[in-house]
Design a protein around this motif. Structure first.
Motif, PDB file in Angstrom:
ATOM      1  N   VAL A  50       0.683  -1.111  -0.325  1.00 41.24           N
ATOM      2  CA  VAL A  50      -0.324   0.055  -0.058  1.00 41.24           C
ATOM      3  C   VAL A  50       1.076   1.349  -0.286  1.00 41.24           C
ATOM      4  N   GLN A  51       1.902   1.386   0.487  1.00 39.32           N
ATOM      5  CA  GLN A  51       3.212   2.248   0.931  1.00 39.32           C
ATOM      6  C   GLN A  51       3.830   2.721  -0.594  1.00 39.32           C
ATOM      7  N   PHE A  52       4.008   1.428  -0.682  1.00 36.27           N
ATOM      8  CA  PHE A  52       4.780   1.722  -2.157  1.00 36.27           C
ATOM      9  C   PHE A  52       3.691   1.869  -3.656  1.00 36.27           C
ATOM     10  N   SER A  53       2.448   2.058  -3.121  1.00 36.08           N
ATOM     11  CA  SER A  53       1.751   2.544  -4.324  1.00 36.08           C
ATOM     12  C   SER A  53       1.199   3.663  -4.360  1.00 36.08           C
ATOM     13  N   VAL A  54       1.129   3.917  -3.313  1.00 38.38           N
ATOM     14  CA  VAL A  54       1.028   5.701  -3.000  1.00 38.38           C
ATOM     15  C   VAL A  54       2.234   6.213  -3.481  1.00 38.38           C
ATOM     16  N   PHE A  55       3.510   6.082  -2.660  1.00 39.19           N
ATOM     17  CA  PHE A  55       4.329   6.546  -3.505  1.00 39.19           C
ATOM     18  C   PHE A  55       4.598   6.805  -5.039  1.00 39.19           C
ATOM     19  N   SER A  56       4.590   5.666  -5.871  1.00 37.23           N
ATOM     20  CA  SER A  56       4.913   4.719  -7.045  1.00 37.23           C
ATOM     21  C   SER A  56       3.497   5.641  -8.104  1.00 37.23           C
ATOM     22  N   HIS A  57       2.455   5.853  -7.133  1.00 42.09           N
ATOM     23  CA  HIS A  57       1.645   6.905  -8.281  1.00 42.09           C
ATOM     24  C   HIS A  57       1.643   7.973  -7.999  1.00 42.09           C
ATOM     25  N   LEU A  58       1.957   8.615  -6.588  1.00 45.33           N
ATOM     26  CA  LEU A  58       2.370  10.213  -6.470  1.00 45.33           C
ATOM     27  C   LEU A  58       3.776  10.270  -7.536  1.00 45.33           C
ATOM     28  N   PHE A  59       4.519  10.208  -7.438  1.00 51.45           N
ATOM     29  CA  PHE A  59       5.799   9.930  -8.510  1.00 51.45           C
ATOM     30  C   PHE A  59       5.344  10.664  -9.857  1.00 51.45           C
ATOM     31  N   VAL A  60       4.612  10.322 -10.262  1.00 47.70           N
ATOM     32  CA  VAL A  60       4.169  10.593 -11.583  1.00 47.70           C
ATOM     33  C   VAL A  60       4.022  11.721 -12.279  1.00 47.70           C
ATOM     34  N   GLU A  61       3.072  12.236 -10.722  1.00 48.03           N
ATOM     35  CA  GLU A  61       2.976  13.951 -10.499  1.00 48.03           C
ATOM     36  C   GLU A  61       4.051  14.397 -10.551  1.00 48.03           C
ATOM     37  N   ALA A  62       5.356  13.929  -9.993  1.00 49.27           N
ATOM     38  CA  ALA A  62       6.280  14.400  -9.380  1.00 49.27           C
ATOM     39  C   ALA A  62       7.603  14.312 -11.235  1.00 49.27           C
ATOM     40  N   GLN A  63       7.330  13.864 -11.675  1.00 48.71           N
ATOM     41  CA  GLN A  63       8.394  13.254 -13.261  1.00 48.71           C
ATOM     42  C   GLN A  63       7.199  13.828 -13.689  1.00 48.71           C
ATOM     43  N   LEU A  64       6.108  14.494 -14.394  1.00 49.88           N
ATOM     44  CA  LEU A  64       5.686  15.243 -14.688  1.00 49.88           C
ATOM     45  C   LEU A  64       5.962  16.579 -14.352  1.00 49.88           C
ATOM     46  N   ARG A  65       5.787  17.056 -13.406  1.00 49.67           N
ATOM     47  CA  ARG A  65       6.328  18.305 -12.701  1.00 49.67           C
ATOM     48  C   ARG A  65       7.656  18.093 -13.258  1.00 49.67           C
ATOM     49  N   LYS A  66       8.358  17.317 -13.324  1.00 53.19           N
ATOM     50  CA  LYS A  66      10.047  17.705 -13.438  1.00 53.19           C
ATOM     51  C   LYS A  66      10.173  17.680 -15.023  1.00 53.19           C
ATOM     52  N   VAL A  67       9.529  17.215 -16.218  1.00 48.45           N
ATOM     53  CA  VAL A  67       9.198  17.491 -17.331  1.00 48.45           C
ATOM     54  C   VAL A  67       9.066  18.675 -17.762  1.00 48.45           C
ATOM     55  N   ILE A  68       7.943  19.384 -16.753  1.00 48.69           N
ATOM     56  CA  ILE A  68       7.235  20.678 -17.287  1.00 48.69           C
ATOM     57  C   ILE A  68       8.369  21.793 -16.756  1.00 48.69           C
ATOM     58  N   ASN A  69       9.280  21.053 -15.887  1.00 41.93           N
ATOM     59  CA  ASN A  69      10.010  22.548 -15.661  1.00 41.93           C
ATOM     60  C   ASN A  69      11.306  22.322 -16.560  1.00 41.93           C
ATOM     61  N   ALA A  70      11.812  21.582 -17.599  1.00 41.66           N
ATOM     62  CA  ALA A  70      13.277  21.066 -18.232  1.00 41.66           C
ATOM     63  C   ALA A  70      13.497  22.729 -18.539  1.00 41.66           C
ATOM     64  N   THR A  71      15.000  21.723 -18.917  1.00 42.30           N
ATOM     65  CA  THR A  71      15.695  23.791 -19.251  1.00 42.30           C
ATOM     66  C   THR A  71      15.495  23.502 -20.132  1.00 42.30           C
ATOM     67  N   THR A  72      16.705  22.095 -21.418  1.00 37.63           N
ATOM     68  CA  THR A  72      15.721  21.982 -22.485  1.00 37.63           C
ATOM     69  C   THR A  72      15.046  20.758 -23.003  1.00 37.63           C
ATOM     70  N   VAL A  73      14.788  20.526 -24.605  1.00 41.32           N
ATOM     71  CA  VAL A  73      14.512  19.906 -24.881  1.00 41.32           C
ATOM     72  C   VAL A  73      14.475  18.402 -24.835  1.00 41.32           C
ATOM     73  N   GLU A  74      16.167  18.127 -24.848  1.00 46.68           N
ATOM     74  CA  GLU A  74      17.173  16.728 -24.523  1.00 46.68           C
ATOM     75  C   GLU A  74      16.390  16.129 -22.884  1.00 46.68           C
ATOM     76  N   THR A  75      16.689  17.014 -21.980  1.00 51.37           N
ATOM     77  CA  THR A  75      16.135  16.671 -20.594  1.00 51.37           C
ATOM     78  C   THR A  75      14.214  16.569 -20.700  1.00 51.37           C
ATOM     79  N   TYR A  76      14.036  17.386 -21.272  1.00 53.23           N
ATOM     80  CA  TYR A  76      12.724  17.723 -21.133  1.00 53.23           C
ATOM     81  C   TYR A  76      12.030  15.760 -22.068  1.00 53.23           C
TER      82      TYR A  76
END
Ligand SMILES: [Fe+2]
Length: 265
Positions: A50-76
């Protein structure tokens, strides 16, 4: 890269690696060490699921934020490789023993619902008696798990690129530090003892990709280090803050296990 910059990079990399390697989450993850013994009960494995599922699911939100905030098209794009793979687009590279690729790209790939990592976790959770409504939501997370998830959003998903890079480096190197193997060892023992139908694909796949991820963030560090915006102290602070967040997650699981077993930590 100029020679002087190369020497600076090597010095900085050494500082970072010492910081990661010396952090308690890498040197003394008591929960993972205990779990590897294979003595976890069904209830304890359910709690981890259960706890890992919460982390794993909410990680997707953090990853999307990382993509949005990327500084170059390569890191995007590098961020999108991870995001889309997480959501159900398989890589096109070399396949593992379960027939799932552990490298390559999602470019031109095909989306499948069942290939989402969260759905792998659903299949893992089912024989433990956990259904869709029992896993993956904020409301299922303990305060320790939610603290970790919120730190991921704040640091890993930061709009300051030095901070985000530091968090990425910390997360990938922490993940490569061996906890997947420890969890797998414990889960194999549990499966053999009392839950033969338990599918371990989620855990095995993540263990197989980790080394590659760590190598990838090493390249990212080199790339970031040469940028005019790069701020060493922000990067180092993010490494420490992120590892502290990770440690709260594991220490929370350890405290829960001790509380349930009536033991002092
Ligand atoms: Fe994943």
């Amino acid at each position: 890269m100029a020679t002087i910059l190369r020497a600076d990079l090597d010095r900085f990399r050494t500082t970072v690696d010492e910081l990661v390697a010396g952090h308690p989450v890498c040197t003394s993850n008591r929960y993972a060490v205990w779990f590897a013994d294979g003595t976890a009960s069904r209830e304890e494995v359910r709690h981890l699921a259960v706890q890992f599922s919460v982390f794993s699911h909410l990680f997707v939100e953090a990853q999307l934020r990382k993509v949005i905030n990327a500084t170059t098209v390569e890191t995007y794009r590098a961020g999108k490789e991870i995001l889309l793979n997480e959501l159900g687009v398989s890589f096109n590279g070399q396949v593992d023993v379960d027939g799932v690729a552990v490298d390559g790209t999602v470019e031109g790939g095909r989306f499948k619902f069942g290939a989402a990592h969260f759905e792998w976790l659903l299949r893992f959770a089912a024989p433990l008696g956990l259904g869709f409504e029992d896993v993956g939501k904020r409301r299922h997370g303990t305060p320790a798990t939610l603290h970790f998830c919120d730190e991921l959003l704040r640091i890993y998903g930061a709009d300051d690129p030095s901070t985000a890079e530091g968090a990425s480096y910390a997360v990938e190197h922490w993940a490569a530090a061996g906890f997947w193997k420890q969890l797998i060892a414990g889960l194999r023992a549990f499966k053999a003892r009392e839950c033969a139908e338990l599918p371990l694909g989620f855990w095995l796949w993540h263990d197989r990709v980790e080394d590659q991820h760590a190598a990838h963030t090493a390249d990212e560090l080199e790339e970031a280090f040469g940028q005019p915006w790069f701020d060493e102290s922000a990067f180092l602070a993010a490494v420490t803050d992120m590892l502290d967040g990770v440690a709260v997650f594991w220490d929370g699981l350890w405290a829960d296990r001790n509380a349930a077993a009536g033991r002092a930590g």
